[in-house]
Design an enzyme around this catalytic site. Structure first.
Site, PDB file in Angstrom:
ATOM      1  N   SER A 124       0.835  -1.206   0.000  1.00  0.00           N
ATOM      2  CA  SER A 124       0.000   0.000   0.000  1.00  0.00           C
ATOM      3  C   SER A 124       0.870   1.257   0.000  1.00  0.00           C
ATOM      4  O   SER A 124       2.073   1.191  -0.259  1.00  0.00           O
ATOM      5  CB  SER A 124      -0.934  -0.030   1.217  1.00  0.00           C
ATOM      6  OG  SER A 124      -1.932   0.958   1.070  1.00  0.00           O
ATOM      7  N   ASN A 125       0.274   2.381   0.298  1.00  0.00           N
ATOM      8  CA  ASN A 125       1.031   3.639   0.337  1.00  0.00           C
ATOM      9  C   ASN A 125       0.526   4.495   1.500  1.00  0.00           C
ATOM     10  O   ASN A 125      -0.359   4.074   2.241  1.00  0.00           O
ATOM     11  CB  ASN A 125       0.919   4.368  -1.002  1.00  0.00           C
ATOM     12  CG  ASN A 125      -0.521   4.661  -1.360  1.00  0.00           C
ATOM     13  OD1 ASN A 125      -1.200   5.389  -0.654  1.00  0.00           O
ATOM     14  ND2 ASN A 125      -0.991   4.080  -2.454  1.00  0.00           N
ATOM     15  N   ARG A 126       1.084   5.692   1.642  1.00  0.00           N
ATOM     16  CA  ARG A 126       0.832   6.488   2.843  1.00  0.00           C
ATOM     17  C   ARG A 126      -0.422   7.371   2.771  1.00  0.00           C
ATOM     18  O   ARG A 126      -0.663   8.147   3.674  1.00  0.00           O
ATOM     19  CB  ARG A 126       2.029   7.414   3.106  1.00  0.00           C
ATOM     20  CG  ARG A 126       3.285   6.683   3.462  1.00  0.00           C
ATOM     21  CD  ARG A 126       4.378   7.688   3.753  1.00  0.00           C
ATOM     22  NE  ARG A 126       5.661   7.041   3.916  1.00  0.00           N
ATOM     23  CZ  ARG A 126       6.050   6.440   5.025  1.00  0.00           C
ATOM     24  NH1 ARG A 126       5.249   6.389   6.065  1.00  0.00           N
ATOM     25  NH2 ARG A 126       7.243   5.879   5.102  1.00  0.00           N
ATOM     26  N   SER A 127      -1.185   7.262   1.709  1.00  0.00           N
ATOM     27  CA  SER A 127      -2.354   8.156   1.595  1.00  0.00           C
ATOM     28  C   SER A 127      -3.362   7.883   2.716  1.00  0.00           C
ATOM     29  O   SER A 127      -3.717   6.737   2.984  1.00  0.00           O
ATOM     30  CB  SER A 127      -3.030   7.936   0.238  1.00  0.00           C
ATOM     31  OG  SER A 127      -4.258   8.621   0.220  1.00  0.00           O
TER      32      SER A 127
ATOM     33  N   ALA B 115      -4.514   7.752  -4.171  1.00  0.00           N
ATOM     34  CA  ALA B 115      -3.148   7.362  -4.525  1.00  0.00           C
ATOM     35  C   ALA B 115      -3.219   5.913  -4.990  1.00  0.00           C
ATOM     36  O   ALA B 115      -3.343   4.992  -4.166  1.00  0.00           O
ATOM     37  CB  ALA B 115      -2.232   7.514  -3.323  1.00  0.00           C
TER      38      ALA B 115
END
Ligand code: CTP
Length: 417
Positions: free
Chosen positions: A221-224, A291
């Site tokens: 995943s990502n930091r959004s 994101a």
């Protein structure tokens, strides 16, 4: 408290200037209202200050009178120019702005109390109302304060959320009054037509970071955080739009928007792609704030075991949602993209604007402090094909949303009144 008549206002009032009622409640940030008053005068507004009795403990009415277009008022009674000042003020203004709005003022307004001139004016007016709260973090975070604000928002009151920073008594946290220049800027925009600017417009927004399953337990995943997408959805709703939010995260929506916004839960890039493409034809505007993972993988059916050593992950490109939305856009639809950049922000943004074929690109410099992922604030550059880049300086994600959606309103084809 008596009606203050002197000294005379600083300049001859312009009878055709839009009238603003500047409400000032009793908080230490009242000293900043003097600056706000001056800035509103500089913008050409006729400003009528109304101070609560407690506000005068912080700054004297005489200071406001000296800078305003008419003497500051502090009481419902004893005004020699009109026996019913609250209805007069309420009926003859383009906007009421309350800065600072204290927890007490917010509670009285939400309850419908009219026990001083300011609350009576707030009840008497049909003009837009903008509240700019300021208080200590502990007070700001109280459910009672948040619920009162949600009630007011549901009734159409606009709220410019406080910022994080130094507070009275050397404390730090969220609760600081937004800088007067920004309040004046927003006042200007509301008077010139923010509210209702998206009435009847259908807006589709994506939010959050996608999650690509590695196995039934793990994800890439990502930091959004999804906060910018949620703020866009709420502000679009308050501007009159019919909003669908396709999101990978579930955040709390305030009481005024929770029943109005349709939320569609998705997880992966493919799910987000399918949900957006399916709904896009029914919308006048699409905003891709999510994101999206650029890479995805085939998830293992069972949990990968540690004893088998680090797995080799075979990544493949995930669908480019924005590209597909642009490729299949219905005629007249406005498409807004986001770009997260860390270097050569404007140049990379301009390149992305051309490559993506969107009408508006919102560029974040995610390496700057307080910007982008996991923050409640943001700073962006707005890029449009035929305009100069516009930097929108650091502010709450809600305030950023007003700026983005005002651009959307201006880009939309004219609608029947
Ligand atoms: N986006 C998308 N689908 C993807 C990747 C991105 O729809 N698979 C959208 C994002 O929602 C955003 C815009 O494209 O609105 C730009 O995203 P960004 O990550 O900045 O750009 P990329 O095209 O992924 O390029 P790069 O990561 O190489 O900068």
């Amino acid at each position: 408290m008596t009606w203050t008549l002197s000294p005379m206002p600083s300049a001859t009032p312009n009878p055709s200037a839009p009238r603003i009622v500047l409400g000032v409640a009793g908080g230490i940030a009242a000293y900043k209202s003097v600056e706000l008053l001056r800035l509103l005068r500089d913008k050409g507004y006729h400003v009528a200050p109304v101070l609560t009795p407690d506000a005068t403990r912080f700054v004297g009415a005489v200071t406001f009178s000296a800078l305003a277009s008419e003497p500051a008022r502090t009481s419902l009674f004893g005004d020699p120019t009109t026996p019913i000042p609250h209805t007069y003020l309420g009926a003859h203004c383009a906007l009421v702005v309350v800065a600072p709005a204290t927890a007490h003022l917010i509670a009285r307004y939400a309850m419908g109390l009219a026990d001083d001139l300011l609350t009576a004016t707030l009840l008497a007016t049909r003009a837009p109302v903008l509240l700019c709260p300021a208080m200590h973090t502990e007070m700001w975070e109280q459910p009672s304060v948040q619920e009162n604000l949600a009630t007011l928002r549901r009734r159409g009151v606009l709220v410019l959320e406080p910022e994080a920073g130094h507070l009275a008594g050397g404390d730090e946290g969220t609760g600081r009054l937004v800088e007067p220049a920004r309040i004046a800027e927003l006042v200007d925009k509301i008077v010139k037509g923010y509210r209702g600017a998206l009435t009847g417009v259908r807006v589709l927004i994506s939010a959050g970071g996608t999650r690509e399953a590695i196995d039934p337990v793990r994800v890439l995943s990502n930091r959004s955080s999804g906060r910018q997408g949620y703020a866009l959805a709420e502000v679009a709703c308050r501007m009159g739009a019919r909003v669908t939010l396709v999101s990978t995260v579930s955040l709390a929506l305030s009481i005024d928007t929770v029943n109005a916004i349709e939320v569609v839960a998705v997880e992966s890039a493919v799910e987000l792609h399918d949900a957006m493409l399916k709904r896009s034809p029914m919308n006048d505007c699409v905003i891709m704030a999510a994101a999206v993972a650029d890479f995805t993988l085939k998830a293992a059916g069972e949990k990968l075991k540690k004893r088998e050593g680090p797995p080799e992950l075979h990544l493949e490109l995930s669908p480019d949602v924005l590209a597909d939305l642009v490729a299949h856009r219905p005629k007249g639809q406005i498409i807004v993209g986001f770009a997260a950049e860390t270097d050569n922000v404007v140049e990379n943004g301009q390149l992305k604007l051309r490559e993506k074929g969107v009408d508006l690109l919102v560029v974040n410099d995610v390496s700057a402090p307080g910007v982008g992922f996991e923050h409640s604030t943001n700073e962006v550059i707005l890029l449009e094909p035929a305009s100069e880049p516009e930097r929108v300086s650091l502010r709450s994600k809600e305030a950023i949303s007003w700026e983005i959606l005002a651009r959307v309103a201006a880009l939309l084809p004219p609608r029947a009144p």
